[in-house]
Write a protein that holds these residues in place. Structure first.
Motif, mmCIF file in Angstrom:
data_model
loop_
_atom_site.group_PDB
_atom_site.id
_atom_site.type_symbol
_atom_site.label_atom_id
_atom_site.label_comp_id
_atom_site.label_asym_id
_atom_site.label_seq_id
_atom_site.Cartn_x
_atom_site.Cartn_y
_atom_site.Cartn_z
ATOM 1 N N ASP A 135 12.854 -0.623 -5.985
ATOM 2 C CA ASP A 135 12.891 -0.917 -4.688
ATOM 3 C C ASP A 135 12.364 -0.138 -3.671
ATOM 4 O O ASP A 135 13.007 0.335 -2.602
ATOM 5 C CB ASP A 135 14.351 -1.476 -4.271
ATOM 6 N N LEU A 136 10.919 0.075 -3.587
ATOM 7 C CA LEU A 136 10.421 0.884 -2.753
ATOM 8 C C LEU A 136 9.764 0.360 -1.323
ATOM 9 O O LEU A 136 8.903 0.776 -0.778
ATOM 10 C CB LEU A 136 9.130 1.466 -3.519
ATOM 11 N N ASP A 137 10.331 -1.024 -1.059
ATOM 12 C CA ASP A 137 9.855 -1.668 0.113
ATOM 13 C C ASP A 137 9.862 -0.792 1.291
ATOM 14 O O ASP A 137 9.071 -0.791 2.352
ATOM 15 C CB ASP A 137 10.602 -2.984 0.297
ATOM 16 N N THR A 138 10.854 -0.080 1.311
ATOM 17 C CA THR A 138 11.375 0.552 2.560
ATOM 18 C C THR A 138 10.796 2.267 2.587
ATOM 19 O O THR A 138 11.098 2.971 3.521
ATOM 20 C CB THR A 138 12.648 0.649 2.917
ATOM 21 N N VAL A 139 10.063 2.597 1.640
ATOM 22 C CA VAL A 139 9.378 3.988 1.554
ATOM 23 C C VAL A 139 8.797 4.354 2.797
ATOM 24 O O VAL A 139 7.674 3.190 2.975
ATOM 25 C CB VAL A 139 8.763 4.211 0.426
ATOM 26 N N MET A 140 8.982 5.009 3.545
ATOM 27 C CA MET A 140 8.120 5.213 4.990
ATOM 28 C C MET A 140 8.558 6.542 5.277
ATOM 29 O O MET A 140 9.457 7.242 5.018
ATOM 30 C CB MET A 140 8.390 4.073 5.636
ATOM 31 N N PRO A 141 8.037 7.038 6.581
ATOM 32 C CA PRO A 141 8.417 8.435 7.022
ATOM 33 C C PRO A 141 9.858 8.302 7.597
ATOM 34 O O PRO A 141 10.293 7.013 8.301
ATOM 35 C CB PRO A 141 7.385 8.359 8.382
ATOM 36 N N GLY A 142 10.531 9.288 7.592
ATOM 37 C CA GLY A 142 12.086 9.319 8.066
ATOM 38 C C GLY A 142 12.757 10.827 7.785
ATOM 39 O O GLY A 142 11.721 11.621 7.559
ATOM 40 N N LEU A 151 0.273 9.215 6.060
ATOM 41 C CA LEU A 151 -0.350 8.356 5.254
ATOM 42 C C LEU A 151 0.287 6.991 5.002
ATOM 43 O O LEU A 151 -0.381 6.022 4.504
ATOM 44 C CB LEU A 151 -0.776 8.920 3.813
ATOM 45 N N LEU A 152 1.567 6.947 5.198
ATOM 46 C CA LEU A 152 2.294 5.661 5.172
ATOM 47 C C LEU A 152 2.472 4.932 6.315
ATOM 48 O O LEU A 152 2.673 5.506 7.439
ATOM 49 C CB LEU A 152 3.724 6.064 4.540
ATOM 50 N N THR A 153 2.575 3.548 6.184
ATOM 51 C CA THR A 153 3.002 2.740 7.465
ATOM 52 C C THR A 153 4.457 2.704 7.756
ATOM 53 O O THR A 153 5.125 2.754 6.478
ATOM 54 C CB THR A 153 2.594 1.418 7.095
ATOM 55 N N GLU A 154 4.869 2.621 8.995
ATOM 56 C CA GLU A 154 6.115 2.355 9.070
ATOM 57 C C GLU A 154 6.446 0.922 9.149
ATOM 58 O O GLU A 154 6.471 0.219 10.120
ATOM 59 C CB GLU A 154 6.633 3.058 10.532
ATOM 60 N N THR A 155 6.973 0.608 8.072
ATOM 61 C CA THR A 155 6.929 -1.000 7.924
ATOM 62 C C THR A 155 8.168 -1.804 8.489
ATOM 63 O O THR A 155 7.748 -2.798 8.597
ATOM 64 C CB THR A 155 6.836 -1.221 6.364
ATOM 65 N N MET A 167 9.588 15.781 -4.521
ATOM 66 C CA MET A 167 8.054 15.385 -5.202
ATOM 67 C C MET A 167 7.155 15.035 -4.062
ATOM 68 O O MET A 167 5.822 15.071 -4.228
ATOM 69 C CB MET A 167 8.251 14.543 -6.383
ATOM 70 N N LEU A 168 7.941 14.351 -3.216
ATOM 71 C CA LEU A 168 6.937 13.940 -2.143
ATOM 72 C C LEU A 168 6.818 14.553 -0.907
ATOM 73 O O LEU A 168 6.180 14.319 0.085
ATOM 74 C CB LEU A 168 7.718 12.460 -1.646
ATOM 75 N N ALA A 169 7.474 15.861 -0.843
ATOM 76 C CA ALA A 169 7.621 16.851 0.275
ATOM 77 C C ALA A 169 6.350 17.290 0.766
ATOM 78 O O ALA A 169 5.867 17.581 1.750
ATOM 79 C CB ALA A 169 8.536 18.077 -0.122
ATOM 80 N N ASP A 170 5.331 17.346 -0.306
ATOM 81 C CA ASP A 170 4.000 18.021 -0.201
ATOM 82 C C ASP A 170 2.734 16.752 0.005
ATOM 83 O O ASP A 170 1.798 16.953 0.228
ATOM 84 C CB ASP A 170 3.237 18.652 -1.246
ATOM 85 N N VAL A 188 0.662 -1.007 0.009
ATOM 86 C CA VAL A 188 0.001 -0.199 0.224
ATOM 87 C C VAL A 188 0.871 1.278 -0.099
ATOM 88 O O VAL A 188 0.500 2.162 -0.909
ATOM 89 C CB VAL A 188 -0.955 -0.277 1.188
ATOM 90 N N ASN A 189 1.921 1.286 0.752
ATOM 91 C CA ASN A 189 2.813 2.102 0.740
ATOM 92 C C ASN A 189 3.450 2.624 -0.695
ATOM 93 O O ASN A 189 3.545 3.636 -1.156
ATOM 94 C CB ASN A 189 4.060 2.166 1.617
ATOM 95 N N ILE A 190 3.822 1.507 -1.375
ATOM 96 C CA ILE A 190 4.382 1.702 -2.634
ATOM 97 C C ILE A 190 3.324 2.075 -3.686
ATOM 98 O O ILE A 190 3.472 3.020 -4.539
ATOM 99 C CB ILE A 190 4.811 0.087 -3.102
ATOM 100 N N ALA A 191 2.205 1.623 -3.546
ATOM 101 C CA ALA A 191 1.008 2.230 -4.286
ATOM 102 C C ALA A 191 0.599 3.610 -4.418
ATOM 103 O O ALA A 191 0.613 4.510 -5.202
ATOM 104 C CB ALA A 191 -0.279 1.294 -4.231
ATOM 105 N N ARG A 192 0.754 3.904 -2.866
ATOM 106 C CA ARG A 192 0.270 5.311 -2.777
ATOM 107 C C ARG A 192 1.523 6.474 -3.138
ATOM 108 O O ARG A 192 1.365 7.399 -3.883
ATOM 109 C CB ARG A 192 -0.064 5.653 -1.210
#
Length: 376
Positions: A244-251, A158-162, A150-153, A69-73
């Motif tokens: 490789d967006l598996d780890t995309v999350m807040p940081g 909305l993302l899960t800390e996977t 591009m993701l700053a806004d 879901v993180n990847i899709a969003r």
């Protein structure tokens, strides 16, 4: 579990659960990732796309739904931006496209409890484990800087800390000291120099974490695994896609910068056993930093820019700790090719850290100078 475990008929049966076009001509292992298993699916129909089928390592990514879901969003947000105000000059940049299952899910769970997802295969692309030119480094810096911009806004909540505590150095140190105390494989006696190095720099390495805890660094959406081979280039070394967006999350943005530098400037492979081959390519550091700050410099706070410097040293140090912890625990996390593979990786990372440390004044000056240019 290796892709070799799965027969072609098994792979075909799994792939047919996804909304793909055409028929499968062949399937073979693809890439060199440490965590997931990836299989290239060749389409029998020449006018139909090829695919990448991946088995998600659910022992590491326990929240599989959260990952996809993180990847899709994130992909949807990037796709909107790339077709709007942030369209790149060369017009080729893309985002990963998840293929849904026939039932509309973003992943498939087989009868053995394995989780699978599928992407369109991006044709005519290449990735680099080792960077050979300043042009590649600059393009890579632009790509990850643009990714963050591009993701700053986008609302990070909305993302899960996977992967909780993924880049938390305090967490990594605690795990290391526990593994040291347990010594389940009797390996502590092999690493006195590594233990001394970890303890000597521990206070400095926790400074970025302390900035975050004090509220000095904003939480943003970050990639969190910015090895250079997670960028796909075209034949002219222009960026096509970040993968490789598996780890995309807040940081924190420094996480992405530090990890990218770790893989970029090393003159040797990540698991080079001969540490005399390990050095730092400062021209690549400068090129990457220039490209990154050209894209990201205008939205970063002064404290975030300061944190970039800290992250340059933190990431080889922390990655060395992660490899060493896994070695002490019996090699349960990273794929290994031989018994001391994780120890070799550890020593390679610590040598890289030492080489970077010897350039600390130059590194600080380059970041400050490129930020001035970006802010002008």
């Amino acid at each position: 579990m290796s892709t070799a475990t799965f027969s072609i008929s098994k792979i075909q049966n799994i792939a047919k659960n996804f909304a793909i076009e055409g028929d499968i001509e062949s399937a073979k292992p693809f890439g060199s990732g440490h965590i997931n298993d990836t299989i290239f699916i060749k389409n029998a129909e020449t006018n139909s796309p090829d695919y990448l089928l991946q088995r998600i390592n659910h022992h590491i990514f326990r929240d599989v739904e959260g990952v996809v879901v993180n990847i899709a969003r994130v992909s949807a947000h990037l796709d909107h931006k790339l077709n709007g105000e942030f369209k790149t000059e060369n017009g080729v940049e893309r985002v990963l496209t998840l293929i849904p299952t026939l039932k509309g899910s973003l992943f498939f769970k087989d009868e053995d409890g394995n989780f699978w997802r599928m992407y369109h295969f991006i044709e005519d692309s290449v990735s680099y484990d080792l960077v050979s030119s300043a042009k590649q480094a600059y393009e890579g810096g632009e790509a990850f800087g643009r990714f963050q911009r591009m993701l700053a806004d986008m609302d990070a909540t909305l993302l899960t800390e996977t992967l909780p505590n993924f880049h938390n150095i305090k967490f990594r140190l605690n795990n290391f000291y526990q593994a040291l105390a347990d010594d389940v494989k009797g390996r502590v006696k092999e690493i006195p120099e590594e233990i001394e190095l970890i303890k000597s720099y521990e206070e400095f390495m926790c400074s970025l974490y302390e900035m975050g805890q004090a509220g000095k660094l904003p939480t943003r959406i970050t990639h969190n695994d910015t090895k250079f081979n997670n960028i796909l280039f075209d034949k002219n070394d222009r960026v096509i896609c970040i993968i490789d967006l598996d780890t995309v999350m807040p940081g924190y943005v420094a996480y992405d910068f530090g990890d990218a530098i770790r893989s970029l400037v090393n003159t040797a492979e990540e698991d080079e056993a001969d540490i005399s081959k390990i050095n730092v390519n400062m021209s690549l550091f400068k090129a990457y930093t220039e490209g990154y700050l050209k894209e990201a410099g205008n939205f970063l706070t002064p404290e975030e820019v300061e944190s970039l410097y800290l992250a340059v040293f933190l990431f080889p140090y922390m990655q060395g700790i992660r490899f060493l912890t896994d070695y002490l625990q019996g090699d349960t996390y990273y794929k290994t090719a031989y018994p001391t593979h994780n120890l070799v990786r550890t020593r390679s990372q610590f040598q890289l850290f030492k080489k970077l440390w010897s350039h600390k004044s130059e590194i600080k000056s380059i970041i400050e100078a490129e930020q001035k240019v970006a802010s002008a």
